[in-house]
Design an enzyme around this catalytic site. Structure first.
Site, PDB file in Angstrom:
ATOM      1  N   GLY A  19       6.404  -0.716 -11.736  1.00 54.34           N
ATOM      2  CA  GLY A  19       6.810  -1.972 -12.401  1.00 54.34           C
ATOM      3  C   GLY A  19       7.404  -2.971 -11.434  1.00 54.34           C
ATOM      4  CG  ASN A  24       0.846  -7.424 -12.519  1.00 55.68           C
ATOM      5  OD1 ASN A  24       0.410  -7.027 -13.593  1.00 55.68           O
ATOM      6  ND2 ASN A  24       0.381  -6.994 -11.349  1.00 55.68           N
ATOM      7  CG  ASN A 109      -3.516  -9.877  -3.528  1.00 52.43           C
ATOM      8  OD1 ASN A 109      -3.569  -8.953  -4.326  1.00 52.43           O
ATOM      9  ND2 ASN A 109      -3.558 -11.139  -3.912  1.00 52.43           N
ATOM     10  CD  GLU A 173       0.960 -13.290  -3.464  1.00 53.26           C
ATOM     11  OE1 GLU A 173       0.424 -12.293  -3.953  1.00 53.26           O
ATOM     12  OE2 GLU A 173       2.120 -13.272  -2.985  1.00 53.26           O
ATOM     13  NE  ARG A 212       2.754 -12.335  -7.516  1.00 52.77           N
ATOM     14  CZ  ARG A 212       2.326 -11.089  -7.481  1.00 52.77           C
ATOM     15  NH1 ARG A 212       1.788 -10.607  -6.375  1.00 52.77           N
ATOM     16  NH2 ARG A 212       2.410 -10.313  -8.535  1.00 52.77           N
ATOM     17  CG  HIS A 246      -2.781 -13.039  -7.544  1.00 52.17           C
ATOM     18  ND1 HIS A 246      -2.772 -11.663  -7.461  1.00 52.17           N
ATOM     19  CD2 HIS A 246      -1.860 -13.474  -6.646  1.00 52.17           C
ATOM     20  CE1 HIS A 246      -1.886 -11.277  -6.552  1.00 52.17           C
ATOM     21  NE2 HIS A 246      -1.304 -12.353  -6.062  1.00 52.17           N
ATOM     22  CB  CYS A 367      -7.288  -7.062  -7.751  1.00 52.76           C
ATOM     23  SG  CYS A 367      -6.797  -8.080  -9.119  1.00 52.76           S
TER      24      CYS A 367
END
Ligand code: SUG
Length: 446
Positions: A19, A24, A109, A173, A212, A246, A367
């Site tokens: 977490g 997110n 990323n 990112e 971010r 993102h 991702c």
């Protein structure tokens, strides 16, 4: 001919649910759940194999070594590795979780990549992402840079920059906030950089969840990559606050096609006009497929966090396939959007994959991969140890089965036997990849 090659992150043996990423939603919701690193890695390899099966080149980036005992030593912990893990757990379990994350698996990323056709010196440019917004991810860029420099070592074809300085104005990112529009991958394209906020000119409507990527970082990357055509676009704060930490959670682009959720950008009509005008000198008109499904469905299904791939041999028709998480099949509005794309001829195929282990941390198909456009010579210059074929996929599967646990809880991270297991696994992996001495623990006495 130039082709896009995907480098997927091989999921590391410490994959767990801590977490760690505010904003997110999946990461927050699954905090504390027992993970299955073995299943996670095998699910990722299945996806890589399937993309290879479409006739596309496929590579991988190895996991980082964790728990990062060396980092804990820098914080003043002393003693044996086992002592340090026990002390860190006692001092602050969250600290141990942060230094143990397998988050480097999300290679979108890892870096921002500009293809040779776009850059002033005709080389492929990489800027490893500093990922400074999240403590666990800010630990990645050193090894990522070293790794990229060994894999893309030929400086005739590649330039791997340092990550941007670790300054709050430069939160970066990587490719997760970077799109590229072009006619075909080898031609000059329009690079579209997406940021969440301007660090030096904060705005009253900046989101509550972390934004971010900064505008300042995207300017710096475009400049060091020597791009003549770049557009800078702000994420809609409402999208970030809905869970799109993102941009690749709500938008995917390939060649001349951009699929996105209507909430992704504040003024989508104006954005489409702007990008269309910017593509004019490149001789093409981009295609947009904007979706109006509920934003919650887009984020829970990760329908836009898909891989939009040009199928080889598609010729003038430029046929595309989508690689999607199985969650989309269970979300009627998202499934209807994909079916509509097929019916409208925007894409030709949709392939669904069980990526639940990664998805539960907010990491979907997109991702998990870094896209690198490579001409034939550049492709031959990539370190062959990370280029996949069927034999190597099988070897990696065997390696995962031999070394990975099938259940992991946060308390396991302090188990000194587990540290030895992860190092033994990564040591064996460097032999498979022919990248000796990649990890710090191989260079100093373990
Ligand atoms: O940075 N999750 C990652 C997911 C990254 C997804 N990448 C792209 N969208 N391209 C992140 O938030 C969760 C780890 C944890 O909670 O244990 C995490 O880091």
């Amino acid at each position: 001919m130039s082709m896009e090659m995907n480098f997927d992150g091989l999921v590391g043996p410490t994959h767990n649910y801590a977490g760690l990423s505010r904003g997110n939603i999946a990461s927050s919701v699954h905090k504390g759940r027992v993970s299955n690193p073995r299943a996670a890695a095998l699910q990722g390899l299945d996806k890589m194999e399937a993309v290879m099966g479409l006739g596309l080149p496929q590579g991988f980036l190895p996991p980082h070594d964790a728990p990062r005992v060396g980092f804990l030593r820098k914080l003043g912990f002393t003693g044996s590795d086992a002592d340090i893990l026990a002390l860190a757990l006692k001092a602050n379990p969250a600290l141990l979780a942060n230094v143990s994350s397998a988050s480097s698996m999300w290679t979108a990323n890892a870096a921002t990549v500009s293809p040779a056709a776009d850059t002033a010196d005709g080389r492929v440019h990489f800027t490893p992402a500093n990922l400074l917004s999240m403590p666990h991810r800010a630990l990645e860029h050193g090894l990522t840079t070293r790794m990229l420099r060994r894999i893309f070592a030929d400086d005739q074809h590649f330039c791997v920059h340092d990550a941007l300085p670790m300054n709050p104005m430069l939160g970066d990112e990587g490719a997760a906030n970077h799109n590229r529009l072009c006619t075909d991958h080898g031609s000059e394209g329009l690079e579209v950089f997406v940021h969440g906020r301007a660090a030096l000119s904060p705005s009253d409507d900046d989101p509550t969840f972390p934004a971010r990527q900064t505008l300042e970082s995207t300017h710096a990357i475009a400049s060091r990559h020597g791009l003549t055509r770049a557009q800078f676009v702000r994420q809609n704060p409402a999208a970030i606050d809905a869970g799109a930490f993102h941009n690749d959670v709500v938008c995917v682009t390939n060649a001349d096609t951009m699929l996105y959720h209507e909430t992704a950008f504040e003024t989508p009509d104006a954005l489409e006009d702007r990008l269309t005008r910017a593509c004019e000198p490149l001789g093409f008109t981009p295609r947009f497929a904007r979706a109006d499904m509920p934003i919650g469905d887009a984020i829970s299904s990760y329908v836009f966090n898909s891989q939009l791939l040009s199928l080889p041999g598609g010729g003038a028709k430029k046929e595309m396939a989508l690689i999607l998480p199985s969650h989309v099949e269970e979300t009627p509005s998202a499934k209807a959007y994909v079916d509509g794309l097929i019916a409208d001829g925007v894409i030709r195929q949709a392939h669904y994959f069980d990526l639940k282990q990664s998805m539960s941390n907010g990491g979907g198909p997109a991702c998990l991969r870094l896209r690198v456009v490579l001409g034939e010579e550049a492709r031959a210059a990539v370190h062959s140890g990370v280029v996949l074929d069927e034999t190597k996929i099988d070897r990696l599967r065997g390696w995962v089965r031999e070394h990975y646990r099938d259940r992991l809880e946060l308390s396991d991270l302090a188990d000194p036997d587990f540290l030895i297991e992860t190092r033994t696994a990564l040591d064996a992996l460097t032999q498979i990849m022919d990248l000796p001495g990649l990890y710090d623990f191989q260079r100093t006495a373990a």
